[in-house]
Design an enzyme around this catalytic site. Structure first.
Site, mmCIF file in Angstrom:
data_model
loop_
_atom_site.group_PDB
_atom_site.id
_atom_site.type_symbol
_atom_site.label_atom_id
_atom_site.label_comp_id
_atom_site.label_asym_id
_atom_site.label_seq_id
_atom_site.Cartn_x
_atom_site.Cartn_y
_atom_site.Cartn_z
ATOM 1 N N ASN A 60 -7.431 -2.084 14.298
ATOM 2 C CA ASN A 60 -8.815 -2.435 13.975
ATOM 3 C C ASN A 60 -8.893 -3.678 13.088
ATOM 4 O OD1 ASN A 60 -7.990 -1.532 11.479
ATOM 5 N ND2 ASN A 60 -9.274 0.311 11.450
ATOM 6 N N GLU A 107 -9.601 -1.507 5.329
ATOM 7 C CA GLU A 107 -10.213 -1.102 6.587
ATOM 8 C C GLU A 107 -11.486 -1.893 6.859
ATOM 9 O OE1 GLU A 107 -8.537 0.639 8.558
ATOM 10 O OE2 GLU A 107 -8.253 2.731 7.976
ATOM 11 N N ASP A 155 0.820 -1.208 0.000
ATOM 12 C CA ASP A 155 0.000 0.000 0.000
ATOM 13 C C ASP A 155 0.856 1.261 0.000
ATOM 14 O OD1 ASP A 155 0.957 -0.286 2.598
ATOM 15 O OD2 ASP A 155 -0.999 -0.635 3.485
HETATM 16 C C1 GLP Z 1 -0.461 0.754 8.444
HETATM 17 C C2 GLP Z 1 -0.107 -0.147 7.265
HETATM 18 C C3 GLP Z 1 -0.322 -1.610 7.588
HETATM 19 C C4 GLP Z 1 0.317 -1.948 8.908
HETATM 20 C C5 GLP Z 1 -0.313 -1.109 9.983
HETATM 21 C C6 GLP Z 1 0.223 -1.402 11.364
HETATM 22 O O1 GLP Z 1 -1.808 1.007 8.522
HETATM 23 N N1 GLP Z 1 -0.871 0.173 6.104
HETATM 24 O O2 GLP Z 1 0.218 -2.402 6.534
HETATM 25 O O3 GLP Z 1 0.168 -3.316 9.180
HETATM 26 O O4 GLP Z 1 -0.055 0.254 9.693
HETATM 27 O O5 GLP Z 1 1.389 -0.667 11.594
HETATM 28 P P1 GLP Z 1 2.374 -0.899 12.772
HETATM 29 O O6 GLP Z 1 3.153 -2.126 12.406
HETATM 30 O O7 GLP Z 1 3.241 0.316 12.813
HETATM 31 O O8 GLP Z 1 1.560 -1.088 13.989
#
Ligand code: GLP
Length: 241
Positions: free
Chosen positions: A136, A143, A67
């Site tokens: 979430n 989402e 993404d």
């Molecule tokens: C973002 C990314 C996800 C990731 C999430 C959790 O939203 N798009 O791919 O898994 O964050 O991030 P973190 O690993 O910093 O908690």
């Protein structure tokens, strides 16, 4: 589905890197599905160590990221393009031409989404997909929603995700409101999936993904239907299992 528990986030990273390394050794032109966020950073550090030590050769590896934010310049320090360069690509012998991160600034977003899915298919599909998880239950930027979306698409980020990502920006108003993300179908098409979670703030999302209904309100719950998925969790994120 397999679940492995570890004492620390560092061990989760080592386990994930070991599985990715084994994949690359067995198939030097593997197609990797890569993720951003803080969770995979220890994995990338271990992959860098293995590459610098001469154990891993990325010269034929191809990668597709999950993404990217929309309307954030690619050279912005919080863009996922920048993240991947800083955390992995600049430190290993991967050919930048073999790495792709979705273009969140494409004028024709539908064309970018279609071309991203096509490029993955033309590369032969993803051999191993690395995933983090949102608080979430989101994966990539899929989402909570009423449906699972199959292909690459544009997403409106939820308030929970905007708040979670606020720590990377000066103020909440600077956090992008939209993103481009691989869809659930494209993720599920990967031949193997590794989901990593660390920290108590992921415990509820992991509980819902493992024990809750398979439901797009917790997008990660669908991973249970994948034939080759491994959850690598530290004790804190597994605290509600
Ligand atoms: C973002 C990314 C996800 C990731 C999430 C959790 O939203 N798009 O791919 O898994 O964050 O991030 P973190 O690993 O910093 O908690």
């Amino acid at each position: 589905m397999q679940i492995h528990l570890y004492d620390s986030a560092a061990q989760v990273g080592q386990a994930a890197a070991t599985l990715i390394a084994a994949q690359i050794i067995a198939k030097p032109d593997s197609v990797l599905g890569l993720a951003t966020g803080s969770t995979p950073i220890p994995t990338y550090q271990e992959l860098i160590r293995l590459c610098k030590g001469g154990v891993l050769d990325f010269s034929r590896v191809r990668s597709f990221n999950l993404d990217e934010y929309c309307n954030l310049p690619v050279d912005h320090e919080q863009s996922y393009h920048s993240f991947m360069r800083q955390q992995l690509f600049d430190h290993i012998n991967i050919d930048p031409a073999n790495t792709r991160v979705p273009d969140g600034n494409a004028r024709d977003q539908a064309a970018e989404c279609a071309s991203y899915d096509t490029a993955i298919n033309q590369a032969g599909g993803i051999d191993i997909q690395l995933l983090g998880i949102g608080r979430n239950g989101h994966i990539g930027f899929n989402e909570p929603a009423d449906t699972f979306v199959y292909g690459c698409h544009i997403v409106n980020l939820t308030q929970s995700t905007i708040e979670a990502n606020r720590r990377f920006f000066e103020s909440e108003s600077d956090v992008p409101r939209q993103a481009i993300s691989l869809g659930i179908g494209s993720i599920m098409n990967a031949r193997r999936i590794l989901l990593l979670a660390t920290g108590a703030d992921k415990a509820e999302a992991i509980r819902a993904a493992v024990y809750g209904d398979i439901n797009p309100k917790t997008q990660a719950s669908i991973l249970r239907t994948h034939p080759n998925v491994i959850f690598l969790l530290d004790k804190a994120s597994a605290g509600l299992l």
